[in-house]
Write a protein that holds these residues in place. Sequence first.
Motif, mmCIF file in Angstrom:
data_model
loop_
_atom_site.group_PDB
_atom_site.id
_atom_site.type_symbol
_atom_site.label_atom_id
_atom_site.label_comp_id
_atom_site.label_asym_id
_atom_site.label_seq_id
_atom_site.Cartn_x
_atom_site.Cartn_y
_atom_site.Cartn_z
ATOM 1 N N ASN A 17 -11.148 4.839 -0.168
ATOM 2 C CA ASN A 17 -10.136 5.841 -0.451
ATOM 3 C C ASN A 17 -10.671 7.211 -0.069
ATOM 4 N N ASN A 76 -7.159 3.158 3.807
ATOM 5 C CA ASN A 76 -7.222 3.877 2.531
ATOM 6 C C ASN A 76 -6.219 3.282 1.555
ATOM 7 N N THR A 77 -6.693 2.969 0.365
ATOM 8 C CA THR A 77 -5.803 2.454 -0.672
ATOM 9 C C THR A 77 -5.492 3.575 -1.662
ATOM 10 N N ARG A 94 -4.052 3.753 -5.536
ATOM 11 C CA ARG A 94 -3.614 3.097 -6.766
ATOM 12 C C ARG A 94 -3.594 4.133 -7.876
ATOM 13 N N TYR A 105 1.118 1.377 -6.313
ATOM 14 C CA TYR A 105 0.129 1.000 -5.301
ATOM 15 C C TYR A 105 0.733 1.017 -3.911
ATOM 16 N N SER A 148 -0.908 1.644 0.559
ATOM 17 C CA SER A 148 -2.106 1.874 1.356
ATOM 18 C C SER A 148 -1.722 2.336 2.758
ATOM 19 N N TYR A 165 -7.904 -6.705 -1.167
ATOM 20 C CA TYR A 165 -7.392 -5.907 -0.046
ATOM 21 C C TYR A 165 -8.321 -6.045 1.159
ATOM 22 N N THR A 178 -2.077 -5.190 1.549
ATOM 23 C CA THR A 178 -1.525 -4.445 0.414
ATOM 24 C C THR A 178 -0.886 -5.383 -0.595
#
Length: 339
Positions: free
Chosen positions: A196, A244-245, A247, A256, A258, A287, A309
């Motif tokens: 992230n 990049n996620t 949450r 959520y 991404s 993920y 995702t």
Amino acid sequence: MGKVLNFGELLLRICPDIEGDWLKNNNLPFYVGGAELNVATALALWGIPSAYLTALPDNSLTEQLTAYIQGLNIDTSAIQYTGERVGLYYLHQGKDLKNSGVIYDRAGSSFATLKTGTINWDEVLKDVSWFHFSAICPAVSLAAAEVCEEALREASARNIRISVDLNYRAKLWKYGKEPIEVLPRLVQYCDVVMGNLWAAEKMLGIPVPQELAIADQKELYLQQAAVSAKQLINDFPKCKVVANTFRFDAGAGVRYYSALFTANQLLVSKQYSAETILNKVGSGDCYMAGLIYGFYQDKPAAEILEFATAAAFSKLFVEGDATTVKANDIKEKVRNYED
């Protein structure tokens, strides 16, 4: 295509209930995990040839653990039998590994004391086409960081594709090095980087505007995802994919989505939301497994992003550390949670 070799520490997660009833009931639940084993488990479940490299003591407990891993259809031939103990951590059910309540008991473990020059890389990397590790590996100890770098040099010399999950665990970096002093040396070998925005800032020095977290605006996050990904690729030219996620926890629920940056284009996934979830552990690992699953099979980038995702979100409803949701069931599992 060869095997996906996942390198990291096997952990036992001890899971006391928050109320403390485990003391009265003489019953303490546990789960077998570790970030890279969680990835290996998902890949094996989804039909990708999956292998695992870790270090474990040579004793009867290890025999049982190895048999358990083999039962998940994971190749254990690379495991190193050395040292004295298995790593542990304690986390209340439903809490996050980033939570201040996590308690690590990993000092002096077999993985933490693994030494360079002791692994036969010709043997371990035979028939391997993808090597995966996480930023937890070099956080455990200086020795583990050195072995990790050795592994990456050896894998890179054999033209093996390499991925990393930039998962930051503040409580683990205790041996006198900051992540920024270690991770750039490792990420230079990587083709795929996942994490992230704030992990990339902490570990690779890629700046994020201070006001971004306060703003909490999806459009600004995605703009920064493109900016950060471009800088990461510029700083580490071997890297071709940055994920990049995002949450966001809200009470017992979660939001959520991404983003995936590749071929100079930012792709954005569907967004999922739930008012209640079961377990936060292992979602990021799922993920990462989704990314490897897609790229291993040369699927289109947009399809890879959506699968990863959805896989990560579906993991929030699985009790253990690794997913048990089969690849064909993932879309149906999350369909009702699309925003």
